[in-house]
Design an enzyme around this catalytic site. Sequence first.
Site, short mmCIF file in Angstrom:
data_model
loop_
_atom_site.label_atom_id
_atom_site.label_comp_id
_atom_site.label_asym_id
_atom_site.label_seq_id
_atom_site.Cartn_x
_atom_site.Cartn_y
_atom_site.Cartn_z
N ARG A 134 -0.65 -0.35 22.01
CA ARG A 134 0.62 -0.98 23.33
C ARG A 134 1.56 -0.62 22.71
NH1 ARG A 134 1.86 -7.37 21.12
NH2 ARG A 134 1.83 -5.43 19.17
N LYS A 188 0.26 -1.54 0.07
CA LYS A 188 0.01 -0.36 -0.26
C LYS A 188 0.59 1.51 0.14
CE LYS A 188 -4.62 -1.77 1.73
NZ LYS A 188 -4.68 -1.04 2.81
N ASN A 207 -4.58 2.07 -1.00
CA ASN A 207 -5.46 0.93 -1.69
C ASN A 207 -6.45 1.06 -2.66
OD1 ASN A 207 -8.03 2.82 -1.57
ND2 ASN A 207 -8.82 0.56 -0.14
N ASP A 224 -10.11 2.87 2.34
CA ASP A 224 -10.31 2.11 3.49
C ASP A 224 -10.84 3.11 4.68
OD1 ASP A 224 -9.75 -0.20 3.36
OD2 ASP A 224 -7.16 0.38 3.12
P1 NAP Z 1 -1.02 -2.77 11.21
O1 NAP Z 1 -0.46 -2.21 11.15
O2 NAP Z 1 0.22 -4.53 12.07
O3 NAP Z 1 -0.93 -2.89 12.80
C1 NAP Z 1 -1.37 -4.13 13.74
C2 NAP Z 1 -2.07 -3.73 15.10
O4 NAP Z 1 -1.87 -3.88 16.20
C3 NAP Z 1 -0.79 -1.86 16.66
O5 NAP Z 1 -1.21 -0.76 16.92
C4 NAP Z 1 0.15 -3.41 17.08
O6 NAP Z 1 0.66 -2.42 18.40
C5 NAP Z 1 -1.56 -3.64 17.53
N1 NAP Z 1 -1.16 -4.72 18.01
C6 NAP Z 1 -1.41 -6.26 17.28
N2 NAP Z 1 -0.98 -7.66 17.87
C7 NAP Z 1 -1.23 -6.37 19.82
C8 NAP Z 1 -1.72 -7.30 20.89
N3 NAP Z 1 -0.66 -8.44 20.80
N4 NAP Z 1 -1.87 -6.79 22.15
C9 NAP Z 1 -2.17 -5.11 21.60
N5 NAP Z 1 -1.87 -5.01 20.51
C10 NAP Z 1 -1.89 -5.45 19.38
O7 NAP Z 1 -2.01 -4.12 10.95
P2 NAP Z 1 -3.37 -2.85 10.13
O8 NAP Z 1 -3.30 -2.97 8.75
O9 NAP Z 1 -3.28 -2.02 10.84
O10 NAP Z 1 -4.79 -3.43 10.45
C11 NAP Z 1 -5.45 -4.04 11.79
C12 NAP Z 1 -6.95 -5.06 11.26
O11 NAP Z 1 -7.89 -4.55 10.55
C13 NAP Z 1 -6.65 -5.48 11.26
O12 NAP Z 1 -7.37 -7.07 11.99
C14 NAP Z 1 -6.93 -6.27 10.32
O13 NAP Z 1 -7.53 -6.88 9.61
C15 NAP Z 1 -8.33 -5.05 10.10
N6 NAP Z 1 -8.47 -3.91 8.93
C16 NAP Z 1 -10.06 -4.59 8.49
C17 NAP Z 1 -10.45 -4.01 7.21
C18 NAP Z 1 -11.38 -3.59 6.99
O14 NAP Z 1 -12.14 -3.58 5.13
N7 NAP Z 1 -12.90 -3.96 7.76
C19 NAP Z 1 -9.22 -3.02 6.57
C20 NAP Z 1 -7.93 -2.84 7.09
C21 NAP Z 1 -7.57 -3.99 8.08
P3 NAP Z 1 1.86 -1.78 18.05
O15 NAP Z 1 2.79 -1.15 17.71
O16 NAP Z 1 2.58 -2.32 19.32
O17 NAP Z 1 3.07 -3.47 17.78
#
Ligand code: NAP
Length: 280
Positions: free
Chosen positions: A152, A66, A87, A102
């Site tokens: 976190r 992205k 995206n 998004d």
């Molecule tokens: P990302 O960039 O990898 O970010 C992950 C986030 O989750 C970070 O803030 C991370 O914190 C936190 N995290 C991960 N494991 C954790 C834990 N065990 N305890 C506490 N915090 C934790 O991922 P992303 O792309 O933003 O996606 C995040 C979520 O959104 C996913 O579940 C994805 O499926 C969902 N999503 C949904 C859609 C939709 O269309 N509905 C679209 C996009 C994303 P740290 O910074 O501390 O590591």
Amino acid sequence: MDLLLGVMGDPIVQSKSPVMHGAALRALGIQGAYVPLHIRGGQLGEAMQAVRTLGFRGVNVTIPHKVAVMEYLDKLDESAVAVGAVNTVVNDNGVLTGYNTDGIGYVRSLKAEAVGDLSGTRILVLGAGGAARGIVSALLLEKPEAVVIANRTADKAGELAGLYSSKGNVTGTGMADISGIIRSMDIVINTTSVGMFPYPDEMPMDPDLLHEGMVVSDLIYNPLETRLLTEGRKRGCIIHGGLGMFVYQGAYALEYWTGQTAPTEVMRQTIIDCLGGSAG
Ligand code: NAP
């Protein structure tokens, strides 16, 4: 000529976009195809050139491309500039423009399904990753009273808040601090991956901190209802799942490519059938 569309990512086999857009094209009576395209990092420039050569009308771009895709495009829409990621790519006779649907997809879903008017609300965003970026940017356009990002890794929440500080009242904090602020919040949004399949029992926060009447929203749509939402429902909260975000980010993209209103109910039902669940 048939309309050619696709989604580029690595991996891509898990993507539900082809089945959702395939159903949408059929519902609109448009001849064409939306295909999954497995593109690795080093191939992104050639892949964008292939969009032009093969006459694709557009593509979605997903993890991990992205941000990297931006350097191969001719133009960036404001939505992509604000978020710093793309995206959706639209091909106008060889000129490629990048959009980000998004965040606006999420806000369209939240407003359609849970809170009609976000102005003046106080919003707690859990997480500061890629998805949070788009969401905070789109939320601030709705003029909330305050947005607090809790993560976190607290530094990342502070950095993200700093990025958007000129657009509204947005601050960052550590996840451990939410117990002191959540009572004054109207909406809590989980943008972390905690609670996603295959770990559906996990939650990003203590559900006893949720209060009756508040909106609890989760970006995760697999499962359709996360444990956080189930616990929120038990405590009298209004709950909102991530399926609508997925549907509306795709709907905006389809509308940019075709100029037609996307059949969002067909798209939603297709994903529910695909996940074998019921609407959440
Ligand atoms: P990302 O960039 O990898 O970010 C992950 C986030 O989750 C970070 O803030 C991370 O914190 C936190 N995290 C991960 N494991 C954790 C834990 N065990 N305890 C506490 N915090 C934790 O991922 P992303 O792309 O933003 O996606 C995040 C979520 O959104 C996913 O579940 C994805 O499926 C969902 N999503 C949904 C859609 C939709 O269309 N509905 C679209 C996009 C994303 P740290 O910074 O501390 O590591």
